[in-house]
Design an enzyme around this catalytic site. Structure first.
Site, PDB file in Angstrom:
ATOM      1  N   ARG A 106     -14.245  -4.769  -4.637  1.00 23.76           N
ATOM      2  CA  ARG A 106     -14.815  -3.846  -3.639  1.00 23.76           C
ATOM      3  C   ARG A 106     -16.328  -3.775  -3.836  1.00 23.76           C
ATOM      4  O   ARG A 106     -17.105  -3.771  -2.880  1.00 23.76           O
ATOM      5  CB  ARG A 106     -14.212  -2.437  -3.791  1.00 23.76           C
ATOM      6  CG  ARG A 106     -12.732  -2.312  -3.437  1.00 23.76           C
ATOM      7  CD  ARG A 106     -12.486  -2.470  -1.954  1.00 23.76           C
ATOM      8  NE  ARG A 106     -13.235  -1.537  -1.141  1.00 23.76           N
ATOM      9  CZ  ARG A 106     -12.874  -0.288  -0.847  1.00 23.76           C
ATOM     10  NH1 ARG A 106     -11.721   0.178  -1.287  1.00 23.76           N
ATOM     11  NH2 ARG A 106     -13.614   0.484  -0.079  1.00 23.76           N
ATOM     12  N   ASP A 121       0.873  -1.184   0.000  1.00 20.79           N
ATOM     13  CA  ASP A 121       0.000   0.000   0.000  1.00 20.79           C
ATOM     14  C   ASP A 121       0.908   1.231   0.000  1.00 20.79           C
ATOM     15  O   ASP A 121       2.122   1.125   0.217  1.00 20.79           O
ATOM     16  CB  ASP A 121      -0.906  -0.023   1.247  1.00 20.79           C
ATOM     17  CG  ASP A 121      -1.873   1.152   1.303  1.00 20.79           C
ATOM     18  OD1 ASP A 121      -2.132   1.778   0.258  1.00 20.79           O
ATOM     19  OD2 ASP A 121      -2.372   1.459   2.414  1.00 20.79           O
TER      20      ASP A 121
HETATM   21  N1   CP Z   1      -8.702   1.458  -1.887  1.00 19.92           N
HETATM   22  C1   CP Z   1      -9.480   2.544  -1.613  1.00 19.92           C
HETATM   23  O1   CP Z   1     -10.109   2.625  -0.561  1.00 19.92           O
HETATM   24  O2   CP Z   1      -9.504   3.477  -2.584  1.00 19.92           O
HETATM   25  P1   CP Z   1     -10.169   4.920  -2.496  1.00 19.92           P
HETATM   26  O3   CP Z   1      -9.343   5.748  -1.530  1.00 19.92           O
HETATM   27  O4   CP Z   1     -10.127   5.437  -3.882  1.00 19.92           O
HETATM   28  O5   CP Z   1     -11.572   4.788  -1.968  1.00 19.92           O
HETATM   29  N1  NVA Z   2      -3.405   3.619   3.568  1.00 19.37           N
HETATM   30  C1  NVA Z   2      -4.091   4.428   2.587  1.00 19.37           C
HETATM   31  C2  NVA Z   2      -5.170   3.650   1.941  1.00 19.37           C
HETATM   32  C3  NVA Z   2      -5.894   4.367   0.823  1.00 19.37           C
HETATM   33  C4  NVA Z   2      -7.040   3.573   0.289  1.00 19.37           C
HETATM   34  C5  NVA Z   2      -4.626   5.682   3.242  1.00 19.37           C
HETATM   35  O1  NVA Z   2      -5.104   5.603   4.382  1.00 19.37           O
HETATM   36  O2  NVA Z   2      -4.551   6.751   2.630  1.00 19.37           O
END
Ligand code: CP
Ligand code: NVA
Length: 310
Positions: free
Chosen positions: A297, A229
């Site tokens: 999702r 991530d």
């Molecule tokens: N993975 C995810 O939650 O993406 P967004 O921030 O675009 O919602």
């Molecule tokens: N770890 C990231 C995830 C985004 C979907 C955040 O919190 O920004």
């Protein structure tokens, strides 16, 4: 019409930790069925006339669109509520907001900073509250992740999931979901970026093998799933330069993929930052299941809503 049990009706989904293995499996089973029905263009209006309120205090692409499209496909409708446009943004109490919104809506999805705010909302709402990401958890992402793993391998139990990078919200929820569903989990992070102790304790309590290391190369060896991530999450922009320095060497590139199992799949919750936590060739390479993961999702959250908003 697909049959949906009442066992999860009214439940909030604020943390993976609060849901049992069987409850998570119920969501995954229905998610697979809803994915099949959607592909076959078969009607699945499981929530006719229901309304989902979506409170956003941070940006979103996937979460917003998948929830909004998801409730629509189930026969309901969504309201996008930017936190700054709500009285919540001017100091109205969470308790009062929860009480009032419960009179209009059938469920609330919220993306915000503090996990405690989501728990407070859920405690005072008489309708289900779904966590669309906080600083410490991203349970809906974890549902789509384990759905994708199960789809690709036909099982989750007995697999090894290696997470490389920042031990953040996504890492914590994924670790707990994998542990509950019987996968081993190894998190390789720099010192100071380890997953939260609470998440590690919950994951270990499920009996699964949970390892935290500072060696990304060894963590990748033989892994069935490689996950990463962003290094700078929403709300951490002031720390970006420091994070880039600290996390260098913890990204996923072709060399890391080559150390994993021959059939490894690579996952990333997105958005991605090429050349930081992942390279473009891996994201679009033949081991990548990232785009299915993003699609899932939609299916996982439709299943979740269908079960809790009945
Ligand atoms: N993975 C995810 O939650 O993406 P967004 O921030 O675009 O919602
Ligand atoms: N770890 C990231 C995830 C985004 C979907 C955040 O919190 O920004």
């Amino acid at each position: 019409m697909v049959a949906v049990a009442d066992s999860l009706k009214g439940r909030s989904f604020t943390r993976v930790a609060d849901w049992s293995r069987d409850e998570l499996m119920e969501v995954l089973e229905l998610a697979d069925e809803l994915k099949r029905l959607r592909r076959a263009h078969e009607e699945h209006h499981l929530l006719p006339g229901r309304t989902l309120g979506m409170i956003f205090q941070k940006p979103s692409t996937r979460t917003r669109v998948s929830f909004e499209v998801g409730i629509y496909e189930l026969g309901g409708t969504a309201l996008y509520l930017a936190a700054t446009d709500l009285q919540l943004g001017r100091g109205e109490r969470i308790k009062d907001t929860a009480t009032v919104l419960s009179r209009y809506l059938d469920a609330i999805m919220i993306r915000t900073f503090a996990q405690s705010d989501v728990e407070e909302l859920a405690a005072h709402a008489s309708i289900p509250v779904i966590n669309g990401l906080t600083d410490s958890a991203h349970p809906c992402q974890a549902l789509a992740d384990v759905m994708t793993i199960r789809e690709r391998f036909g099982r989750i139990e007995g697999l090894t999931v290696a997470y490389l990078g920042d031990g953040n919200n996504v890492c914590a929820s994924l670790m707990v979901a994998c542990a509950k569903l019987g996968a081993s989990f190894v998190a390789a992070t720099p010192t100071g970026y380890e997953p939260a102790e609470e998440a590690i304790a919950v994951a270990r309590a499920s009996g699964a093998g949970i390892e935290v290391t500072h060696d990304p190369a060894s963590a990748a060896v033989g892994a069935d799933v490689l996950y990463t991530d962003v290094w700078t999450s929403m709300g951490q922009d002031a720390e970006r330069e420091q994070r880039l320095r600290d996390l260098r060497g913890f990204g996923i590139d072709a060399g890391v993929v080559a150390r994993a199992s021959e059939n490894v799949i690579v996952l990333h919750c997105l958005p991605a930052h090429y050349g930081e936590e992942i390279t473009e060739d891996v994201l679009y390479g033949h081991h990548s299941a990232v785009w299915d993961e993003a699609e899932n999702r939609l299916h996982a959250q439709k299943a979740l809503m269908a079960l809790v908003m009945r």
